[in-house]
Each structure stands twice: as structure tokens, then as C-alpha cells.
Enzyme design. Structure first.
Site, PDB file in Angstrom:
ATOM      1  N   PRO A   1       0.802  -1.225   0.000  1.00  0.00           N
ATOM      2  CA  PRO A   1       0.000   0.000   0.000  1.00  0.00           C
ATOM      3  C   PRO A   1       0.833   1.273   0.000  1.00  0.00           C
ATOM      4  O   PRO A   1       1.816   1.399   0.743  1.00  0.00           O
ATOM      5  CB  PRO A   1      -0.820  -0.125   1.285  1.00  0.00           C
ATOM      6  CG  PRO A   1      -0.974  -1.596   1.460  1.00  0.00           C
ATOM      7  CD  PRO A   1       0.345  -2.180   1.019  1.00  0.00           C
ATOM      8  N   CYS A   2       0.400   2.236  -0.836  1.00  0.00           N
ATOM      9  CA  CYS A   2       1.184   3.453  -1.041  1.00  0.00           C
ATOM     10  C   CYS A   2       0.651   4.648  -0.266  1.00  0.00           C
ATOM     11  O   CYS A   2       1.226   5.735  -0.341  1.00  0.00           O
ATOM     12  CB  CYS A   2       1.216   3.798  -2.536  1.00  0.00           C
ATOM     13  SG  CYS A   2      -0.421   4.191  -3.227  1.00  0.00           S
ATOM     14  N   ASN A   3      -0.454   4.453   0.483  1.00  0.00           N
ATOM     15  CA  ASN A   3      -1.108   5.596   1.127  1.00  0.00           C
ATOM     16  C   ASN A   3      -0.158   6.492   1.913  1.00  0.00           C
ATOM     17  O   ASN A   3      -0.268   7.719   1.894  1.00  0.00           O
ATOM     18  CB  ASN A   3      -2.204   5.100   2.078  1.00  0.00           C
ATOM     19  CG  ASN A   3      -3.140   4.110   1.420  1.00  0.00           C
ATOM     20  OD1 ASN A   3      -2.698   3.100   0.903  1.00  0.00           O
ATOM     21  ND2 ASN A   3      -4.431   4.393   1.447  1.00  0.00           N
TER      22      ASN A   3
ATOM     23  N   TYR B   1       3.037   6.871   1.466  1.00  0.00           N
ATOM     24  CA  TYR B   1       4.197   7.334   0.700  1.00  0.00           C
ATOM     25  C   TYR B   1       3.801   8.278  -0.434  1.00  0.00           C
ATOM     26  O   TYR B   1       4.650   8.902  -1.053  1.00  0.00           O
ATOM     27  CB  TYR B   1       4.955   6.137   0.107  1.00  0.00           C
ATOM     28  CG  TYR B   1       5.417   5.149   1.141  1.00  0.00           C
ATOM     29  CD1 TYR B   1       6.360   5.499   2.105  1.00  0.00           C
ATOM     30  CD2 TYR B   1       4.906   3.855   1.171  1.00  0.00           C
ATOM     31  CE1 TYR B   1       6.780   4.586   3.062  1.00  0.00           C
ATOM     32  CE2 TYR B   1       5.320   2.936   2.115  1.00  0.00           C
ATOM     33  CZ  TYR B   1       6.257   3.311   3.061  1.00  0.00           C
ATOM     34  OH  TYR B   1       6.665   2.409   4.006  1.00  0.00           O
ATOM     35  N   SER B   2       2.495   8.367  -0.711  1.00  0.00           N
ATOM     36  CA  SER B   2       2.021   9.164  -1.834  1.00  0.00           C
ATOM     37  C   SER B   2       2.265  10.650  -1.618  1.00  0.00           C
ATOM     38  O   SER B   2       2.148  11.162  -0.505  1.00  0.00           O
ATOM     39  CB  SER B   2       0.525   8.918  -2.048  1.00  0.00           C
ATOM     40  OG  SER B   2       0.010   9.789  -3.021  1.00  0.00           O
TER      41      SER B   2
END
Length: 382
Positions: free
Chosen positions: A91-93, A95-96
Site C-alpha cells: 500500500p502506497c497511502n 508514501y504518496s
């Protein structure tokens, strides 16, 4: 040669569809090199059904495990059999660039560790890990160093690279860090992965959003192609927004302008530019973030968004309209990742292919060196 694949954080199956479509045939022996699905996991029920229906042929296929990765019995061969390769788009939440960028301090930041756990448990021949470009700068760069270090210590030679998918025939400006790891013993035997060279490297060759959505045309009865409904004010406002522009274009009459203080996000009611790739498809956001047609006064349908992510038109997404939007926005572009998997297969087949050098700034030794230099400079100032 068939590589059996496991996948964590599988989403609707963009990564697996790309792997499934990848096929390499040795020119001398005729041997086929391909990848087949063995098991997958995601915590979203609709994503699991979409994955199972399209990758396995049955939306209730038992090889797709619904639930939080923390409860997945990684290493239990009776539930999750042995694999030759692992894919995980953790999941990139956190790091976005769009989010709060909590990195390792967020709820999602540490989830990469389950990819490391699976790698240690199964020792696959290779793995492919994907995340947003913001991963490099999270926690002042320390998060990316930690992730690369743990992957390397698991026994793998790493090739991290920032892939700009518009340079690989994807009709969308989508930039993602993808880490390919080859097990050390295989790397020492000569299995050296190289970053595949872009197929559409210059803007003149990019696939435009108009090409993606009109060539061929999307059939009216296509899957997930329900047209959105808009209020009269929104439709009138869109009439004054040229293609490629957003809700703050100066030609919009005052009575139709948004009454939002301080917000100037470029994606709010932003139309596509028909002569360029789309801007990044996202999976969440309120009014005005749904991506808008360059000419028609409406947001895109989910099928149009799926076209921009290079999913085939017969790929059926399961769930409500917003659930489908989320699945598409969180996915990996099928056509882009297919080229990466084909490069890996060619590597194992001993077939040469055009390649480029990986991004130097993403290599672990360079990151550690930069961090050390920065620390010394800071100490000198103190």
C-alpha cells in the site's frame, strides 16, 4: 519453464494480468517461459472477487485469500503453496505525494515487511515490488533505505528503478518505483536483470488519452461503462473549461466558479488533453477528482479509466461504481508491468533485450552514501 507466482496486496489484478500476459519463447529451443498464478491476498472483498474472476476464472476461487495480510499464514504450505516468484504492490497511502506522507509512521507504511516475510519464507527465484515515487523521500529517505536493506539482506540482488509508464506505451503519466529482486545464487550464476528500455521514449511517441479511449471505440454496452450524472452547474462550468485545464480557468463565469478557499489542485475538474497521455488515474477523492473528458461535459466512466490503465475491455470489475473506481485507481498498468515481467522471463531464458541503466539515485549504496554525507554536513553545521 513455468514460474508459479504468489501475490500480496493483489488489488483487482493489474500486476497479475501483466504477468499472465507475459510470454517469452526461446528462439532456438522453442521453450516457453511464462508465469502462472498460485495464490493471492488482499483485504478488500471486491478486489478479491475482481481478481478471482479475471485471473482465475471464478470470483469465488479459493486461491484468492480475503483478509488483512497480518493474518495471512505466510509459510504454511498447506494454505499457501511454494512459489517461484512473488509480486507485492504494498500500500502506497503513506508514501504518496497526495497524502500526508507519514511513511513508516503511518498505518500502511510497515506493511512492506510482509513482503519481506514471504520472501524469507519461500525464497522465490525473483520478486517484483511496486510503490509510488514518493517512497524515496518518505521519512527523509530513511524508509526507502530500510526497505531496500531488508530486501537485500533476505538474499537478493536488487534493481530498483523509477518507471515512467508513458514511456512504455501506457496512455497515462504514471510514475512508480518498481524493485526487481533476483535471488543471489541465481544472480551469481549469470541471471542479471536489466531495466527494459522504454518503447515510447519521447513525447512524440506517447499514446494519448484520445487514442486510448477512441481507438478502438468503447462499445456502449461495455462492462463498467455507466455514464456519470452531473448537476446543471457542473455541466455549465465544464463548458467553459478547455481541454487540459481545470476549475480555476479564468474563462469560467464568476457564478460558476468553485467557492473553495485555498484549493488550487490541478486535478479538480481537470479535463484530459487529447494530445497527451492522461494525468495519473487515482482511486479516491471527492467531487471534481473523477477525471474529465477533453470534449464531453462529463467525468470519465470506469471503463475509460480502465482503458487508461491498459486493462482489456473484457476485464470485469466487481462492486459499486465507487469501489470499481478505487480498484482501477490503485492498480498497476497492465501493459507497463507486462514489459517488466517479459524482461525478467528473457533474463531467465538467456535472451538479450534492449535495456537502460537503472536510476542511480535509487540504488542502495548511493542512498546510504548520500545519507552519510548529509549527516556529516549537518554535524559540521552544529
Amino acid at each position: 519453464m513455468i514460474f508459479n507466482k504468489g501475490e500480496l496486496f493483489c488489488g483487482p489484478g493489474g500486476m497479475s494480468k501483466g504477468a499472465q500476459d507475459a510470454l517469452v519463447i526461446h528462439p532456438q529451443t522453442g521453450e516457453e517461459f511464462r508465469i502462472q498464478h498460485i495464490w493471492a491476498n488482499d483485504f478488500d472483498a471486491d478486489s478479491c472477487k475482481t481478481f478471482a474472476k479475471n485471473i482465475c476464472g471464478d470470483e469465488n476461487d479459493p486461491s484468492v485469500h480475503l483478509g488483512p495480510v497480518e493474518k495471512l499464514p505466510i509459510g504454511d504450505r498447506e494454505v499457501l503453496p511454494d512459489i517461484d516468484c512473488l509480486a507485492f504492490g504494498f500500500p502506497c497511502n503513506d508514501y504518496s505525494q497526495v497524502g500526508k506522507k507519514k511513511g513508516m509512521d503511518g498505518d500502511y507504511g510497515p506493511l512492506y515487511s510482509y513482503g519481506v516475510k514471504a520472501i524469507r519464507a519461500y525464497q522465490p527465484k525473483f520478486f517484483v515490488a511496486e510503490n509510488v515515487g514518493g517512497l524515496k523521500s518518505a521519512n527523509e529517505g530513511q524508509a526507502f533505505i530500510q526497505i531496500l536493506t531488508e530486501l537485500e539482506e533476505a538474499g537478493y540482488h536488487l534493481t530498483p528503478h523509477l518507471y515512467k509508464f508513458e514511456e512504455y506505451g501506457v496512455p497515462q503519466a504514471r510514475h512508480r518505483i518498481i524493485i526487481v529482486g533476483i535471488r543471489n545464487d541465481l544472480h551469481e550464476e549469470g541471471i542479471h536483470f536489466r531495466v527494459p528500455a522504454p518503447t515510447t521514449p519521447v513525447p512524440e511517441q506517447y499514446v494519448t488519452s484520445k487514442q486510448a479511449l477512441t481507438d478502438p471505440p468503447i462499445l456502449e454496452f461495455a462492462l463498467n461503462h455507466e455514464y456519470p450524472r452531473h448537476g446543471e452547474k457542473v455541466k455549465k462550468m465544464l463548458e467553459h473549461i478547455p481541454e487540459g485545464k481545470n476549475a480555476w480557468h479564468p474563462d469560467i463565469p464568476k457564478e460558476l466558479q468553485l467557492n473553495v478557499k485555498g484549493a488550487r489542485l490541478s486535478s479538480i475538474y481537470k479535463r484530459l488533453d487529447s494530445n497527451r497521455p492522461a494525468y495519473t488515474v487515482t482511486g479516491s477523492g471527492g467531487g471534481g477528482t473523477h477525471m474529465y473528458h477533453w470534449k464531453e461535459n462529463r467525468a470519465l466512466t470506469n471503463r475509460e479509466r480502465a482503458r487508461l490503465q491498459t486493462f482489456p475491455d473484457d476485464f470485469e470489475f466487481i462492486g459499486s461504481r465507487e469501489s470499481v473506481r478505487k480498484q482501477i485507481g490503485m492498480a498497476v498498468p497492465v501493459k507497463g508491468v507486462k514489459q517488466i515481467f517479459e524482461a525478467i522471463l528473457k533474463t531467465f531464458a538467456g535472451i538479450e533485450y534492449d535495456y537502460v541503466e537503472p536510476e542511480p539515485k535509487l540504488q542502495l549504496e548511493n542512498l546510504v552514501k548520500q545519507k552519510s554525507i548529509a549527516a556529516k554536513e549537518l554535524a559540521a553545521l552544529v
